[in-house]
Design an enzyme around this catalytic site. Sequence first.
Site, PDB file in Angstrom:
ATOM      1  CB  THR A  25      -0.920   0.004   1.234  1.00 17.31           C
ATOM      2  OG1 THR A  25      -1.795  -1.126   1.145  1.00 17.31           O
ATOM      3  CG2 THR A  25      -1.743   1.273   1.308  1.00 17.31           C
ATOM      4  CD  GLN A  97      -3.479  -7.998  -1.440  1.00 21.11           C
ATOM      5  OE1 GLN A  97      -3.541  -6.830  -1.079  1.00 21.11           O
ATOM      6  NE2 GLN A  97      -2.734  -8.897  -0.821  1.00 21.11           N
ATOM      7  CG  HIS A 178      -5.689  -8.776   1.316  1.00 20.48           C
ATOM      8  ND1 HIS A 178      -5.154  -9.525   2.341  1.00 20.48           N
ATOM      9  CD2 HIS A 178      -5.131  -7.533   1.433  1.00 20.48           C
ATOM     10  CE1 HIS A 178      -4.313  -8.768   3.040  1.00 20.48           C
ATOM     11  NE2 HIS A 178      -4.287  -7.563   2.506  1.00 20.48           N
ATOM     12  CG  ASN A 181      -1.702  -8.521   6.303  1.00 22.44           C
ATOM     13  OD1 ASN A 181      -1.114  -9.438   6.879  1.00 22.44           O
ATOM     14  ND2 ASN A 181      -1.168  -7.867   5.292  1.00 22.44           N
ATOM     15  CE1 TYR A 183      -6.796  -3.870   6.195  1.00 21.64           C
ATOM     16  CE2 TYR A 183      -5.158  -5.395   5.326  1.00 21.64           C
ATOM     17  CZ  TYR A 183      -5.489  -4.150   5.834  1.00 21.64           C
ATOM     18  OH  TYR A 183      -4.516  -3.195   5.994  1.00 21.64           O
ATOM     19  NE  ARG A 230       0.756 -11.319   1.249  1.00 20.47           N
ATOM     20  CZ  ARG A 230       1.395 -10.242   1.695  1.00 20.47           C
ATOM     21  NH1 ARG A 230       0.729  -9.150   2.020  1.00 20.47           N
ATOM     22  NH2 ARG A 230       2.704 -10.243   1.818  1.00 20.47           N
ATOM     23  CG  ASN A 238      -5.340  -3.963  10.320  1.00 16.72           C
ATOM     24  OD1 ASN A 238      -5.196  -2.779  10.627  1.00 16.72           O
ATOM     25  ND2 ASN A 238      -4.917  -4.435   9.149  1.00 16.72           N
ATOM     26  N   GLY A 328       8.540  -7.493   0.127  1.00 16.26           N
ATOM     27  CA  GLY A 328       7.750  -6.286   0.191  1.00 16.26           C
ATOM     28  C   GLY A 328       8.599  -5.036   0.129  1.00 16.26           C
TER      29      GLY A 328
END
Length: 373
Positions: A25, A97, A178, A181, A183, A230, A238, A328
């Site tokens: 991001t 993604q 996705h 992480n 989400y 992923r 998060n 990354g």
Amino acid sequence: MSSLFDTVTFGDLTLNNRIVMAPLTRNRSPKAIPNDLNVVYYEQRATAGLIVSEGTAVTQQGQGYADVPGLYLPEALEGWKKVTDAVHSRGGKIVAQLWHVGRVSHVSLQPGGAAPVAPSAITAKSKTYILNEDGSGGFAETSAPRALELSELPGIAADFARAARAAVDAGFDGVEIHGANGYLLDQFLKDGANKRTDGYGGSIENRLRLTLEVVDAVAAAIGAGRTGIRLSPTTPANDVSDSNPQALFNALVAELATRNLAFIHVIEGATGGARDHQYDGSRFDYAAFKAAYVNAGGKGAWMLNNGYSAETAAEAVESGKADLISFGKPFIANPDLVRRIKDGAAWNDINPQTLYGGGAEGYTDYPTLEAAE
């Protein structure tokens, strides 16, 4: 014995090497529309065997940060077409993604200023990136979410499928769902965020349901051979956690094995942090996790991520621990990372002040070895 620089085919994708640019991001797509600066950024990094695009929202409801791109506006698809054309012109491959952030959002980013959505009405102890009244960007606490109604969940899977079709129409070689992480899909998977009492909460089988429905919808839309996912079994990103991640994720990949996906992309440990991070102090067995996939018949590429060096990446591929390694932040500062790994050259240091938002500085101006020569 495989090496990082061998070509590889998995699903419908053939890659020039096994070095992958992970999703990153960068908050440089105002109004959710990719622009000419984004084109330059991705084209510079097209020597990666595969680029996974930055997280790209499937709908406005799925948007969690200001100035990140989407796949739900015609102008965004036109912008992405320029990106994919540029990557392909240099012989690269790129997948989109597909992102729905769930509760990791802010009312200022949601349609009509509505509350973000989640499996349960539990606010994430996390921050998101929004635009201030003066147009500047900054971090803010996430807004309180509402729990999705049971009747809304088929629409979530449909949104992912629609975005996957749009991505392929925009020239992407495939998509990565996705599911990591903290989400939306990760929120449904993990019992720290999912307190539902219907068919999408409680048991592991129930908590897998939405993720598998999304996978099936996307694969039906564009083909399993162009679909990856992923996962991050133990990341605290998060504000997510799970009481038994080994059982949960072993069950998930056993199901995914039957769906013939192109790849499984695994973040080991805490995203951007310790690779041995655990929720409860017990060791998550990543070898057993992969074995659960293979033993169930999984044949997709096994991609690993989080803090790999050139040496540890080479070792992981040569030993068979991984088929692909994704990098990354090293790709942010080193557009020619593949060459630097191959030549044993030093890596540029990253400028943390320019990671999120802004313009070309810290985005498209990192020097390459070729430029230095």
